[in-house]
Design a protein around this motif. Structure first.
Motif, short mmCIF file in Angstrom:
data_model
loop_
_atom_site.label_atom_id
_atom_site.label_comp_id
_atom_site.label_asym_id
_atom_site.label_seq_id
_atom_site.Cartn_x
_atom_site.Cartn_y
_atom_site.Cartn_z
N ARG A 147 -5.84 12.57 -5.10
CA ARG A 147 -5.14 11.34 -5.43
C ARG A 147 -5.57 10.86 -6.82
NH1 ARG A 147 -5.07 7.25 -0.49
NH2 ARG A 147 -3.21 6.61 -1.63
N HIS A 185 -0.13 3.34 -4.78
CA HIS A 185 -0.72 4.61 -5.19
C HIS A 185 0.20 5.29 -6.20
CE1 HIS A 185 2.11 7.06 -2.73
NE2 HIS A 185 2.11 5.99 -1.95
N SER A 186 -0.29 6.34 -6.82
CA SER A 186 0.50 7.08 -7.79
C SER A 186 1.50 7.99 -7.10
CB SER A 186 -0.41 7.91 -8.69
OG SER A 186 0.34 8.81 -9.48
N THR A 211 -6.11 2.69 -4.14
CA THR A 211 -6.49 4.08 -3.87
C THR A 211 -8.00 4.24 -3.94
OG1 THR A 211 -4.40 4.95 -4.73
CG2 THR A 211 -6.28 6.46 -4.68
N ASP A 226 0.32 11.61 -6.44
CA ASP A 226 -0.65 11.98 -5.42
C ASP A 226 -0.15 13.19 -4.63
OD1 ASP A 226 -2.29 9.93 -6.15
OD2 ASP A 226 -1.88 8.68 -4.40
N LYS A 283 0.80 -1.22 0.00
CA LYS A 283 0.00 0.00 0.00
C LYS A 283 0.84 1.27 0.00
CE LYS A 283 -0.57 0.06 5.07
NZ LYS A 283 0.14 1.34 5.28
N PHE A 287 -5.79 2.64 -10.31
CA PHE A 287 -5.22 2.51 -8.97
C PHE A 287 -6.32 1.99 -8.03
CE2 PHE A 287 -2.59 5.59 -11.15
CZ PHE A 287 -1.31 5.18 -10.81
#
Length: 281
Positions: free
Chosen positions: A165, A156-157, A182, A160, A120, A179
């Motif tokens: 996000r 996640h990117s 997310t 963000d 994560k 994603f």
């Protein structure tokens, strides 16, 4: 475009089967007729691009995605990380919706490969995702089939921010990224309204829309409906391609308005743009 490869200038929370009749249905990596349908040999792959504009160094594939010939069948190849796969109801609604707006004999979501999760806390960079997409988008499809590759990722990117996000992005003109982890953190999975599935469908539809050339993202407009302030988005908030539905402030409306919308939430102006290509002799 000054560079053949450029980074996505992401907005916040970007939301961004018939039997083969060919006499030689030999599986090929993509599309069945060329290494990359609609892209000339030697064309360098693109970085994710802004929703605004089409890179001059890449030739869109949207006509092959929209029209029946030379590819009457379409496959969305899905590779997942960390156990993520398409939600069954979302895949069903997506394929039925695309069959309604495209001129295809069949549209199929096909899960191909599963990979261990990155965790994560992993921040995916655009360069990492592009390399991963090119490495893993290897599903062979029969002659007469065009393929769009989709990555579902945990983590996640790297783009963000504290203000928003990223949920999805598109690489021209062959890959999408969703994603999913997310997404799951931004909706109430325990709700009987199943908002996570509705958000997932919205992300799919929005990003596929950009690959179809919307809005004025290569695909000509039948009537003016592009939001000139927000790039390749619809000026109407009744369309899934409206700019706010890729931002956190638009997430509630995305779930409420488009979870079960006909035609995947594409409005009449977007459908007219698709129909102009679909119905052309």
């Amino acid at each position: 475009m000054k560079h053949a490869r450029r980074l996505l200038l992401a907005s916040l929370l970007a939301l961004s089967a018939c039997e083969d009749s060919s006499p030689d249905p030999t599986p090929l990596p993509d599309a069945g007729a060329a290494a990359d349908a609609g892209v000339p040999p030697g064309t360098p792959p693109g970085e994710p691009v802004p929703d605004a504009g089409t890179p001059t160094t890449n030739v869109p594939r949207f006509e092959h995605y929209i029209r029946r010939q030379p590819y009457p069948r379409m496959v969305l190849e899905v590779d997942g990380w960390g156990g993520y796969t398409p939600t069954a109801s979302v895949a069903d609604k997506l394929t039925k919706g695309l069959l309604g707006i495209l001129d295809k004999e069949s549209v199929e979501v096909r899960v191909d490969q599963a990979f261990p999760g990155k965790g994560k806390d992993h921040a995916w960079t655009n360069q990492e995702l592009l390399a991963l997409a090119e490495e893993t988008g290897t599903l062979e499809v029969p002659v007469g089939t065009i393929k769009l590759h989709v990555l579902l990722v945990d983590g996640h990117s790297a783009m963000d921010t504290d203000q928003g996000r990223v949920l999805g992005l598109a690489f021209p003109w062959t890959h999408l990224v969703l994603f999913r982890q997310t997404m799951d953190t931004l909706c109430n999975k325990g709700s009987p309204l199943n908002p996570c599935a509705k958000a997932e469908l919205g992300v799919w539809a929005h990003e596929v829309g950009h690959q179809l050339g919307l809005v004025s993202n290569g695909l000509a407009m039948s009537t003016p409906h592009k939001d000139e302030t927000h790039g390749a988005h619809d000026a109407s908030d009744t369309c899934i391609m409206y700019w706010a539905y890729e931002g956190s402030s638009g997430l509630a409306d995305l779930i409420g308005l488009f979870g079960d919308a006909p035609n995947l939430g594409f409005d009449a102006a977007c459908l007219a743009d698709l129909d102009a290509v679909k119905n052309r002799p």
